[in-house]
Design an enzyme around this catalytic site. Structure first.
Site, PDB file in Angstrom:
ATOM      1  N   PRO A 214       0.910  -1.304  -0.067  1.00 53.39           N
ATOM      2  CA  PRO A 214       0.140  -0.091   0.047  1.00 53.39           C
ATOM      3  C   PRO A 214       0.853   1.335  -0.173  1.00 53.39           C
ATOM      4  CG  PRO A 214      -0.231  -1.127   2.140  1.00 53.39           C
ATOM      5  CD  PRO A 214       0.687  -1.889   1.399  1.00 53.39           C
TER       6      PRO A 214
ATOM      7  N   GLU B 242       1.772  -7.522   7.806  1.00 49.94           N
ATOM      8  CA  GLU B 242       2.210  -6.164   7.891  1.00 49.94           C
ATOM      9  C   GLU B 242       3.073  -5.999   6.868  1.00 49.94           C
ATOM     10  OE1 GLU B 242      -0.651  -5.523  10.002  1.00 49.94           O
ATOM     11  OE2 GLU B 242       0.375  -3.588   9.643  1.00 49.94           O
TER      12      GLU B 242
ATOM     13  N   ASP C 243      -6.984   1.661 -25.357  1.00 50.17           N
ATOM     14  CA  ASP C 243      -7.570   1.795 -24.081  1.00 50.17           C
ATOM     15  C   ASP C 243      -8.051   2.976 -23.358  1.00 50.17           C
ATOM     16  OD1 ASP C 243      -7.334  -1.023 -23.607  1.00 50.17           O
ATOM     17  OD2 ASP C 243      -5.408  -0.909 -22.902  1.00 50.17           O
TER      18      ASP C 243
HETATM   19  N1  LIG Z   1       2.283  -4.364   3.188  1.00 50.57           N
HETATM   20  C1  LIG Z   1       1.427  -4.110   3.981  1.00 50.57           C
HETATM   21  C2  LIG Z   1       0.146  -4.026   4.859  1.00 50.57           C
HETATM   22  C3  LIG Z   1       0.527  -2.690   5.526  1.00 50.57           C
HETATM   23  C4  LIG Z   1      -0.440  -2.505   6.442  1.00 50.57           C
HETATM   24  C5  LIG Z   1      -1.678  -2.780   6.453  1.00 50.57           C
HETATM   25  C6  LIG Z   1      -1.802  -4.367   5.791  1.00 50.57           C
HETATM   26  C7  LIG Z   1      -0.951  -4.514   4.726  1.00 50.57           C
HETATM   27  C8  LIG Z   1      -1.323  -5.956   4.103  1.00 50.57           C
HETATM   28  N2  LIG Z   1      -0.338  -6.227   2.971  1.00 50.57           N
HETATM   29  C9  LIG Z   1       0.561  -7.308   3.373  1.00 50.57           C
HETATM   30  C10 LIG Z   1       0.959  -7.437   2.099  1.00 50.57           C
HETATM   31  C11 LIG Z   1       0.578  -6.563   1.139  1.00 50.57           C
HETATM   32  C12 LIG Z   1       0.718  -6.257  -0.182  1.00 50.57           C
HETATM   33  C13 LIG Z   1      -0.128  -5.256  -0.896  1.00 50.57           C
HETATM   34  C14 LIG Z   1      -0.882  -4.711  -0.250  1.00 50.57           C
HETATM   35  C15 LIG Z   1      -1.837  -3.624  -0.838  1.00 50.57           C
HETATM   36  C16 LIG Z   1      -1.637  -3.043  -1.891  1.00 50.57           C
HETATM   37  C17 LIG Z   1      -2.543  -1.940  -1.956  1.00 50.57           C
HETATM   38  N3  LIG Z   1      -2.756  -1.195  -3.220  1.00 50.57           N
HETATM   39  N4  LIG Z   1      -3.404  -2.021  -0.932  1.00 50.57           N
HETATM   40  N5  LIG Z   1      -2.769  -3.018  -0.087  1.00 50.57           N
HETATM   41  C18 LIG Z   1      -1.240  -4.954   1.185  1.00 50.57           C
HETATM   42  C19 LIG Z   1      -0.479  -5.726   1.798  1.00 50.57           C
END
Ligand SMILES: N#Cc1ccccc1Cn1ccc2ccc(-c3cc(N)[nH]n3)cc21
Length: 240
Positions: free
Chosen positions: A86, A113, A170
């Site tokens: 994220p 996380e 697109d």
């Molecule tokens: N990292 C992290 C994270 C950090 C805080 C809370 C939850 C997570 C969960 N998480 C673990 C792996 C992972 C990969 C990609 C996303 C992701 C991508 C988009 N665009 N949104 N979320 C989330 C992911």
């Protein structure tokens, strides 16, 4: 193109072998490898995570397991390593276009996380590494993001789409959102297809479609209009 995905949930990537992408794999346009991260654990619990240094909620994925897995999957072949997060740079159509030119993509799907930062830092010393986000919302892991990105990239590969023109037209390819589309019947529940689309006047149809694309972009994504270079809009366009 070869694509490898490392994950603790290999089953999440099963949709990549369906439909258009599945046919691209069968046609040899894409090679796909999905790997279970836990295959590189050595303890009875197959642990892939641990508590975060500095405290805080949740768990972080351990660097050692990721290092062994990525070393094995990468081998000596050059590749671009993609880590969904994220906190990443936005994944856009331009990203998909750029990656479509790559020989090899390796995706590291985190959970919990996220992955210990040293994994990204270590591999960035020897190859391109992209930490990317597919949108401003938080998923539970990287697998869904990989499904999105692989589909956006593979559809751009020569021979994958039946009609290559459609990828060139697109949404976003000219910086604008696509306008509305219609098919038969001419009238449906009291709603009619715009007459211009049935006129056979191709110049008028092209103008109408561009006007609808500009109108939609101005209404829904004014940021895209602001990002357009000056030469991209002609005098007629500037009415929007
Ligand atoms: N990292 C992290 C994270 C950090 C805080 C809370 C939850 C997570 C969960 N998480 C673990 C792996 C992972 C990969 C990609 C996303 C992701 C991508 C988009 N665009 N949104 N979320 C989330 C992911």
């Amino acid at each position: 193109m070869r694509i490898d995905v490392v994950t603790i949930f290999p089953g999440y990537l099963a949709p990549l072998r369906e439909a258009l992408l599945g046919r691209a794999i069968e046609a040899g346009l894409v090679e796909l490898g999905v790997h279970d991260l836990r295959d590189w654990t050595h303890d009875v619990h197959q642990a892939v995570d641990d508590s975060p240094y500095g405290g805080g909620p949740g768990m972080v994925m351990r660097p050692q397991v990721w290092g062994e897995a990525l070393d094995a999957v990468l081998g000596d072949a050059p590749a671009r390593l993609v880590v969904p997060t994220p906190a990443g740079r936005p994944f856009t159509q331009a990203t998909a276009q750029a990656w479509a030119g790559e020989e090899r993509l390796v995706f590291a799907c985190g959970r919990y996380e996220g992955i210990d930062q040293r994994v990204v830092d270590a591999y960035a010393q020897r190859m391109p590494v992209d930490e990317v986000s597919i949108g401003d919302y938080v998923l539970v892991g990287g697998e869904v993001a990989v499904l999105v990105m692989v589909e956006a990239v593979v559809r751009l590969l020569p021979g994958v789409l039946g009609n290559p023109v459609s990828a060139q037209e697109d949404s976003f390819s000219d910086g604008l959102l696509e306008g509305p589309a219609y098919t038969r019947p001419v009238s449906w529940r009291g709603l009619d297809v715009p007459d211009v689309l049935r006129s056979g006047n191709h110049a008028a149809i092209a103008r109408w479609r561009r006007d609808r694309a500009l109108e939609r972009t101005a209404a829904r994504r004014p940021d895209l209009l602001d990002a357009l270079p000056d030469h991209a809009l002609d005098r007629t366009d500037r009415a929007f």
